[in-house]
Scaffold this active site. Structure first.
Site, short mmCIF file in Angstrom:
data_model
loop_
_atom_site.label_atom_id
_atom_site.label_comp_id
_atom_site.label_asym_id
_atom_site.label_seq_id
_atom_site.Cartn_x
_atom_site.Cartn_y
_atom_site.Cartn_z
N CYS A 8 0.85 -1.20 0.00
CA CYS A 8 0.00 0.00 0.00
C CYS A 8 0.88 1.25 0.00
CB CYS A 8 -0.92 0.02 1.22
SG CYS A 8 -2.36 -1.05 1.10
N HIS A 101 -0.33 -9.98 -4.74
CA HIS A 101 0.59 -9.60 -5.83
C HIS A 101 0.81 -10.80 -6.72
CE1 HIS A 101 2.79 -10.87 -2.26
NE2 HIS A 101 3.65 -11.46 -3.10
N HIS A 103 3.43 -12.56 -9.33
CA HIS A 103 4.83 -12.59 -9.76
C HIS A 103 4.88 -12.97 -11.25
CE1 HIS A 103 6.72 -13.16 -5.61
NE2 HIS A 103 5.47 -13.54 -5.36
#
Ligand code: 5GP
Ligand code: ZN
Length: 115
Positions: A8, A101, A103
């Site tokens: 964030c 997230h 990758h």
């Protein structure tokens, strides 16, 4: 925005980082500890702790992440050699940053199954 969350803070710019892609909703950075010649993290700006937080309302955003992954991979010619898109979810998968997230890993031959 989670005030204690690393991704964030990178997303808002509170922690400076070179963004290799940015839109209103998504950004991408090179991984600080690359596991392959190309190792990029694609991250939604909104805070989701993990893949388990994703609901139907988030499907468009998740689809956009896949398009961003394809575009970044193609820019690096990984569409020719192949690449891996990975989300680690939770402890057994080795998730270490609790903000979802994706990758992108590429530029070398990757083993399967993963360790
Ligand atoms: P995970 O283990 O949660 O799937 O992936 C977290 C990833 O974030 C790891 O590959 C790690 O190297 C990367 N990472 C952790 N802190 C930072 C940082 O401050 N900057 C960048 N660019 N990557 C980070
Ligand atoms: Zn976060």
């Amino acid at each position: 925005m989670n005030k204690d969350c690393l991704f964030c803070k990178i997303g808002t710019g509170a922690i400076p980082s070179e963004k290799i892609y940015e839109s209103d909703t998504i950004f991408a950075i090179n991984d600080i500890n690359p596991q392959a010649p190309t190792h990029i993290l694609i991250i939604p700006k909104e805070h989701y702790s993990s893949l388990l937080d994703i609901e139907e309302a988030d499907h468009e955003l998740m689809g956009s992440i896949i398009s961003v992954a394809n575009n970044l991979a193609k820019e690096r010619e990984l569409d020719l050699s192949g690449y891996r898109l990975v989300v680690n979810c939770g402890e057994n998968a080795g998730q270490s940053v609790m903000h979802i997230h994706y990758h992108i890993l590429g530029g070398r031959s990757l083993k399967w199954p993963p360790g």
